[in-house]
Design an enzyme around this catalytic site. Structure first.
Site, PDB file in Angstrom:
ATOM      1  N   ASN A  57     -27.669 -14.533 -38.952  1.00 14.18           N
ATOM      2  CA  ASN A  57     -26.816 -13.555 -38.283  1.00 14.18           C
ATOM      3  C   ASN A  57     -25.405 -13.549 -38.844  1.00 14.18           C
ATOM      4  OD1 ASN A  57     -28.815 -12.530 -36.704  1.00 14.18           O
ATOM      5  ND2 ASN A  57     -28.190 -13.542 -34.821  1.00 14.18           N
ATOM      6  N   PRO A  97     -20.872   1.400 -43.521  1.00 12.21           N
ATOM      7  CA  PRO A  97     -19.609   1.179 -42.828  1.00 12.21           C
ATOM      8  C   PRO A  97     -19.598   1.860 -41.466  1.00 12.21           C
ATOM      9  CG  PRO A  97     -19.342   2.848 -44.514  1.00 12.21           C
ATOM     10  CD  PRO A  97     -20.718   2.280 -44.701  1.00 12.21           C
ATOM     11  N   GLY A  98     -18.782   1.347 -40.568  1.00 17.94           N
ATOM     12  CA  GLY A  98     -18.713   1.916 -39.231  1.00 17.94           C
ATOM     13  C   GLY A  98     -17.619   1.274 -38.420  1.00 17.94           C
ATOM     14  N   THR A 143     -31.498 -18.493 -28.747  1.00 19.63           N
ATOM     15  CA  THR A 143     -30.639 -18.867 -29.868  1.00 19.63           C
ATOM     16  C   THR A 143     -29.749 -20.025 -29.426  1.00 19.63           C
ATOM     17  OG1 THR A 143     -30.639 -16.604 -30.707  1.00 19.63           O
ATOM     18  CG2 THR A 143     -28.883 -18.060 -31.480  1.00 19.63           C
ATOM     19  N   GLU A 155     -32.698  -4.941 -31.863  1.00 22.09           N
ATOM     20  CA  GLU A 155     -32.838  -4.063 -30.709  1.00 22.09           C
ATOM     21  C   GLU A 155     -33.117  -2.650 -31.203  1.00 22.09           C
ATOM     22  OE1 GLU A 155     -30.184  -4.403 -27.390  1.00 22.09           O
ATOM     23  OE2 GLU A 155     -29.461  -6.345 -28.087  1.00 22.09           O
ATOM     24  N   VAL A 194     -35.373 -10.952 -25.168  1.00 19.29           N
ATOM     25  CA  VAL A 194     -36.240 -11.758 -26.032  1.00 19.29           C
ATOM     26  C   VAL A 194     -37.512 -12.167 -25.306  1.00 19.29           C
ATOM     27  CG1 VAL A 194     -36.425 -13.935 -27.304  1.00 19.29           C
ATOM     28  CG2 VAL A 194     -34.323 -12.586 -27.432  1.00 19.29           C
ATOM     29  N   GLY A 231     -21.463  -5.151 -32.849  1.00 16.59           N
ATOM     30  CA  GLY A 231     -21.421  -5.595 -31.452  1.00 16.59           C
ATOM     31  C   GLY A 231     -22.790  -6.112 -31.076  1.00 16.59           C
ATOM     32  N   ASP A 247     -39.271 -15.751 -14.092  1.00 15.16           N
ATOM     33  CA  ASP A 247     -37.832 -15.527 -13.958  1.00 15.16           C
ATOM     34  C   ASP A 247     -37.409 -15.871 -12.539  1.00 15.16           C
ATOM     35  OD1 ASP A 247     -35.132 -14.116 -13.922  1.00 15.16           O
ATOM     36  OD2 ASP A 247     -35.835 -13.548 -15.921  1.00 15.16           O
ATOM     37  N   CYS A 293     -26.079 -10.449 -30.214  1.00 14.22           N
ATOM     38  CA  CYS A 293     -26.286 -11.542 -31.169  1.00 14.22           C
ATOM     39  C   CYS A 293     -25.072 -11.840 -32.044  1.00 14.22           C
ATOM     40  CB  CYS A 293     -27.493 -11.232 -32.060  1.00 14.22           C
ATOM     41  SG  CYS A 293     -29.067 -11.206 -31.181  1.00 14.22           S
TER      42      CYS A 293
END
Length: 433
Positions: free
Chosen positions: A211, A255-256, A122, A155, A11, A260, A30, A263
């Site tokens: 989400n 569908p799958g 988040t 992503e 992010v 994952g 960082d 988030c």
């Protein structure tokens, strides 16, 4: 505007580079020296299409830079974005806010009057209140604001999502914070991208609610897919039949093997914990989490069943390891559970992924890595499509048949039609078809 982005993860780096491309002066900070050294040398630590060019061009233009020294850049900042990780806390599923609060502690004495601190990470409802309290305790006379600005980046499509968003949500409790964020996002509002202004707590909850709703759509269509297999219907037809309803929409109805990534898994758990803490249990979200966990485990058994059940000593080729295409992210990828189930049944598992093989080595053991799809299939008893990479959408099925010890394709993403696969002499097992 002078912006400091704390955190150079997914992010932080995408947001920082995009803000710089808007014309703002951005410094990404960082504590990880390896990350900063890599970025200063022009190496991008994550895979995201177009990000390397975006970073390179803005560094060259002098609008984007990177540092370990927060004290050198924070006193001049108009806005400081907190974009650190908030992983699920072990034991209770709540978001681990230690990095957010540590950032607030460190920045407090360095902020100038009028600075706006923005939670980009988040975070659960009330986190902005605590960030404000932390800074206030350390600097009681400082004039500052705390806002919430959740991200809604996919992503693999993050740059486009940032520059052409469905909406930009800003949560503020004062006019100064609203004015600063409106100025930061002014390049977007000129293109009529809706800027939604609300309270800080509403913005924090909006991210989790969004989400959780998308995760609900995924789990719903996966359960409908199971029912389709039992009744003899095609889930692709059913998904189209409901998705063309404008009240429902077709997105996230593919569908799958389950969701994952960084988030949905952690955000649904954090939302459940928030509901428990406030005495408002979220039973639908609780069911979604269970359905998804069961789904990922069931996919390994689906492959075993397709092989006939007696699988000890067999070899399976997995195409795709990352949780979705166009990323190297392995967090909570369905491939992790699938590999574990196959290995537990005595199957040797090979794997190939266009971008995720290095990251997968940290979370999957005993996997035999291959250089391409066809090497992966050579001599295998089945090939399984786990991730919807474009590279797997147009495989040479005739060549695949010649390479496989048993011509069996298990398509967990429904990338192919039964007619096309069987025309090439392969057995075809899909999801909900």
């Amino acid at each position: 505007m002078r912006i400091v982005m704390i955190g150079t993860g997914y992010v932080g780096l995408v947001s920082g580079a995009c803000f710089a491309d808007f014309g703002h002066q951005v410094t990404c900070v960082d504590k990880d020296k390896g990350k900063i050294d890599a970025l200063l040398a022009g190496r991008i630590p994550i895979f995201e299409p177009g990000l390397d060019q975006l970073v390179e061009s803005n560094v060259a233009a002098g609008r984007l830079d990177f540092t370990l020294d927060i004290a050198a850049v924070l006193p001049e900042a108009d806005a400081v974005f907190i974009a650190v990780g908030t992983p699920s806390r072990r034991g209770d599923g709540h978001a681990d806010l230690s990095y957010v609060y540590a950032a607030a502690e460190e920045m407090a004495p360095l902020l100038r009057d009028g600075a706006v601190v923005v939670d980009k990470s988040t975070v659960p409802v009330g986190t902005g209140d605590e960030v404000e309290a932390i800074i206030r305790r350390k600097c009681p006379d400082l004039k500052f604001s705390v806002a919430s600005n959740p991200e809604f980046l996919r992503e693999g499509a993050a740059i486009d999502d940032f520059k052409r968003p469905d909406r930009v949500v800003i949560g503020v409790n004062d006019e100064h914070a609203e004015k600063v964020l409106q100025e930061i996002y002014r390049p977007l509002t000129r293109n009529d991208s809706p800027l939604l202004v609300m309270s800080r707590r509403a913005a924090e909850l909006t991210k989790y609610a969004a989400n959780a709703f998308l995760a609900t759509k995924i789990s719903f269509i996966n359960e409908i897919a199971d029912l389709c297999e039992k009744v003899g219907a095609d889930v692709v037809d059913v998904a189209r039949g409901i998705g063309t309803d404008s009240r429902i929409g077709g997105r996230f109805l593919q569908p799958g093997p389950g969701y994952g990534g960084s988030c949905f898994p952690k955000d649904t758990l954090a939302l459940l914990k928030t509901g428990q803490d406030f005495g408002a249990p979220l039973q639908i979200v609780e069911s979604v989490v269970k359905v998804n966990d069961d789904r990922k485990k069931a996919m390994g058994q689906k492959v075993i069943n397709a092989l006939g059940g007696d699988v000890a000593g067999k070899t399976v080729a997995l195409l795709g390891l990352t949780f979705k295409a166009n990323t190297d992210d392995m967090r909570d990828s369905p491939a992790i559970d699938i590999v574990a189930a196959l290995q537990a049944a005595g199957i040797t598992v090979r794997g190939y992924d266009p971008e995720g093989m290095e990251t997968s080595k940290a979370v999957i053991s005993g996997l035999h890595y291959c250089d391409d799809s066809y090497q992966c299939m050579d001599g295998a008893d089945a090939v399984v499509i786990v991730t919807e990479w474009d590279a797997f959408r147009a495989l040479d099925l005739g060549r695949a048949k010649g390479l496989l010890a048993r011509p069996l394709l298990v398509d967990l993403r429904n990338l192919y039609s039964r007619e096309d696969v069987e025309k090439q002499g392969l057995e075809y097992v899909a999801v909900g078809r």
